[in-house]
Design an enzyme around this catalytic site. Structure first.
Site, PDB file in Angstrom:
ATOM      1  N   ARG A   6      41.010  48.616  52.147  1.00  0.00           N
ATOM      2  CA  ARG A   6      40.172  49.169  51.085  1.00  0.00           C
ATOM      3  C   ARG A   6      39.166  50.365  51.611  1.00  0.00           C
ATOM      4  O   ARG A   6      38.799  51.178  50.563  1.00  0.00           O
ATOM      5  CB  ARG A   6      38.558  47.926  51.730  1.00  0.00           C
ATOM      6  CG  ARG A   6      38.604  46.186  51.423  1.00  0.00           C
ATOM      7  CD  ARG A   6      38.804  46.024  49.687  1.00  0.00           C
ATOM      8  NE  ARG A   6      39.210  44.713  49.584  1.00  0.00           N
ATOM      9  CZ  ARG A   6      40.379  44.461  48.286  1.00  0.00           C
ATOM     10  NH1 ARG A   6      40.975  44.870  48.306  1.00  0.00           N
ATOM     11  NH2 ARG A   6      39.686  42.506  48.344  1.00  0.00           N
TER      12      ARG A   6
ATOM     13  N   ASP B  66      34.001  42.341  52.770  1.00  0.00           N
ATOM     14  CA  ASP B  66      34.727  44.021  51.843  1.00  0.00           C
ATOM     15  C   ASP B  66      34.005  44.795  51.617  1.00  0.00           C
ATOM     16  O   ASP B  66      33.890  45.892  51.561  1.00  0.00           O
ATOM     17  CB  ASP B  66      35.372  43.378  50.158  1.00  0.00           C
ATOM     18  CG  ASP B  66      37.195  42.122  50.898  1.00  0.00           C
ATOM     19  OD1 ASP B  66      37.168  43.418  52.238  1.00  0.00           O
ATOM     20  OD2 ASP B  66      37.724  41.453  50.229  1.00  0.00           O
TER      21      ASP B  66
ATOM     22  N   ASP C 188      35.250  38.337  38.981  1.00  0.00           N
ATOM     23  CA  ASP C 188      34.302  39.700  38.927  1.00  0.00           C
ATOM     24  C   ASP C 188      34.451  41.140  38.012  1.00  0.00           C
ATOM     25  O   ASP C 188      33.645  41.249  38.443  1.00  0.00           O
ATOM     26  CB  ASP C 188      34.324  39.661  40.459  1.00  0.00           C
ATOM     27  CG  ASP C 188      34.086  38.445  41.588  1.00  0.00           C
ATOM     28  OD1 ASP C 188      33.821  37.921  41.528  1.00  0.00           O
ATOM     29  OD2 ASP C 188      34.572  38.367  42.809  1.00  0.00           O
TER      30      ASP C 188
ATOM     31  N   SER D  79      41.007  32.252  45.069  1.00  0.00           N
ATOM     32  CA  SER D  79      40.174  33.151  45.295  1.00  0.00           C
ATOM     33  C   SER D  79      41.304  33.923  46.137  1.00  0.00           C
ATOM     34  O   SER D  79      41.800  33.382  47.348  1.00  0.00           O
ATOM     35  CB  SER D  79      39.176  33.984  46.067  1.00  0.00           C
ATOM     36  OG  SER D  79      37.724  35.326  46.175  1.00  0.00           O
TER      37      SER D  79
END
Length: 406
Positions: free
Chosen positions: A95, A124, A16, A176
Site C-alpha cells: 500500500r 488498507d 469497489d 475479496s
C-alpha cells in the site's frame, strides 16, 4: 459535500473502485483520474484502461512500480524478519508505494482530492491515508465506504448493474482478493466462518500454486545466495528482486509451498479470517532465517527477533513513513552486513526442508561444537560457569530451606 473539480482515484478495476467512478461523478460532479500501481498483479491489469474509461474516468495511469516495491519495501521487511501473526505482510507493504505514486500523480495533475475504495472495516484505509498524510498532508481524502449508502458487496453489484459498470465477478465467486507480486489473499464467502476448511484442492480457488497433496512426489532442491541479507542468485544464476520472486513463486507454487490460513487481529479492532498464498516469500523468509542462524551472534539474533515484532506492527498498521520505522531499518541494515552466503533447501509437498547452509562470515566453528575430541574447549571450565550462573537459584533455595526450618 465539498466540491472538487478533479479527484485522483486509487484504481484496481475491482468491484469497489469500479463503481466509485460513477459515484464520484454523481456526488461531486468532478473529473476522475484513475491510477493503478502495478505491483505484480499480472492479468488483473488486462483491459483496465478500457474499463476505466468506459466507466467514466478521464484517463488512467498504470504505473509499473514493481522494482520500487521489492527493493524499497519487500526486501527491507524481509531483512527485518518481520511477520504479523505469521502473515508475511503482502498487502500491508504494497500500500505505501502505491499511495506514494498516487500522491505524485495527484500533485502533477493538480488534483483537489485523492479517493480510495478501502472498506471502513479494513486495514488498507489506514495504510493509504497515513501515507498520504506523510507525503501530502494538505490533501483531502475521500473514502466512499465511510459515507455512501451501500452496505454490502451484493449492493455494490446491484449498483454496478444499474450503472452499466463492467465487472468480472459474480455473487457466487465474490471472494475479496488482493493480488501482487508477493502474494494473493482470499477473504469472504465460506471463509468468513473459521470452522470451514479452505477448499485448496477445488479448481479455481488457488491461483499461485497447488494444494500440498497435489504437489509432485519428487522433491525440488534449490540454492539461494544472499548478499547482506538480500537474495541475489538462485542456483548460481544472478537475478534482480522481481525476477527472483516470480521464479520462486513458480517453484514454490508447484510444490504446494506458502499456504497460510489464519484468524488475524485487524488494526481496527476485529478479528478477520484470511487465506494467503505466498510461495516465493515463504521460501525467502525461511532461507534468510536459516542463514542468520550462522551469521548473527546470539545477542544480536535474539534482539533482532524482538524488534521484528514491532517492525511488523508498523508495517501492518501503515506506519512505514515514520521516524521509528526508518530507525529500525537502520538497525536492521547494520545486522545484515555479514548475512551473506548460500542456503540449500528441499521443497516437498508444502514443506521447506533445510539441506545445508554456508557463509564466509559463519560464526559456527565445527572444532568447538564437535562431540569428538578437541583441543579448544576445556570442559572443566563449565563447572565454575554453572556455579556462578546458578548462584541466585542456589541461594534462594538455601534461604527457603532455612525459613522452612524455622
Amino acid at each position: 459535500m465539498a466540491k472538487y473539480n478533479k479527484v485522483v482515484l486509487a484504481y484496481s478495476g475491482g468491484l469497489d473502485t469500479s463503481i466509485i467512478i460513477p459515484w464520484l461523478k454523481e456526488n461531486y460532479g468532478c473529473e476522475v483520474i484513475c491510477v493503478a500501481g502495478n505491483v505484480g498483479q499480472d492479468a488483473e491489469l488486462d483491459g483496465l484502461e478500457e474499463r476505466a474509461l468506459k466507466t467514466g474516468a478521464s484517463k488512467l495511469y498504470i504505473e509499473d512500480i514493481q522494482d520500487e516495491f521489492v527493493n524499497d519495501f519487500v526486501f527491507p521487511t524481509l531483512k527485518a524478519g518481520a511477520k504479523y501473526e505469521n502473515y508475511l505482510l503482502g498487502t500491508s507493504f504494497a500500500r505505501p508505494p502505491i499511495a506514494k505514486r498516487i500522491v505524485e500523480i495527484a500533485k502533477k495533475e493538480g488534483a483537489d482530492a485523492i479517493c480510495h475504495g478501502c472498506t471502513g472495516k479494513g486495514n488498507d484505509q489506514v495504510r493509504f491515508e497515513l501515507t498520504i498524510k506523510a507525503l501530502a498532508p494538505e490533501m483531502p481524502i475521500i473514502a466512499p465506504w465511510r459515507t455512501w449508502e451501500l452496505k454490502s458487496r451484493d449492493e455494490e453489484i446491484d449498483y454496478a448493474i444499474a450503472h452499466d459498470v463492467p465487472i468480472k465477478i459474480t455473487r457466487e465467486t465474490n471472494y475479496s482478493k488482493d493480488m501482487n507480486l508477493w502474494h494473493l489473499s482470499h477473504e469472504g464467502l465460506d471463509l468468513e466462518d473459521p470452522a470451514n476448511e479452505p477448499q485448496y484442492a477445488k479448481e479455481g480457488f488457488l491461483e499461485m500454486g497447488v494444494a500440498p497433496e497435489q504437489a509432485p512426489d519428487k522433491p525440488t532442491y534449490i540454492t539461494l545466495s544472499f548478499e547482506k541479507g538480500i537474495p541475489v542468485a538462485l542456483d548460481g544464476e544472478k537475478m534482480d528482486g522481481v525476477t527472483m520472486i516470480k521464479t520462486l513463486n513458480k517453484l514454490g507454487g508447484e510444490n504446494g509451498i506458502g499456504l497460510l490460513d489464519i484468524v488475524e487481529n485487524r488494526l481496527v479492532g476485529m478479528k478477520s479470517r484470511g487465506v494467503y498464498e505466498t510461495p516465493g516469500g515463504t521460501i525467502l523468509y525461511h532461507a534468510h532465517e536459516v542463514l542468520e542462524t550462522i551469521c548473527l551472534d546470539k545477542m544480536t539474533q535474539h534482539y533482532k527477533q524482538k524488534l521484528a515484532l514491532e517492525f511488523a506492527d508498523l508495517v501492518y498498521n501503515g506506519q512505514w513513513y515514520t521516524p521509528l520505522r526508518e530507525a529500525m531499518s537502520a538497525f536492521v541494515d547494520k545486522t545484515q552486513e555479514t548475512v551473506t552466503g548460500e542456503v540449500k533447501l528441499k521443497l516437498y509437498k508444502g514443506n521447506i526442508i533445510n539441506a545445508g547452509v554456508t557463509s564466509p562470515y559463519t560464526l559456527y566453528d565445527e572444532e568447538v561444537a564437535t562431540f569428538g575430541e578437541d583441543e579448544v574447549y576445556n570442559q572443566a571450565d563449565s563447572a565454575g560457569f554453572i556455579n556462578l550462573f546458578g548462584l541466585p537459584i542456589k541461594v534462594k533455595a538455601l534461604l527457603d530451606q532455612k525459613r522452612e526450618q524455622k
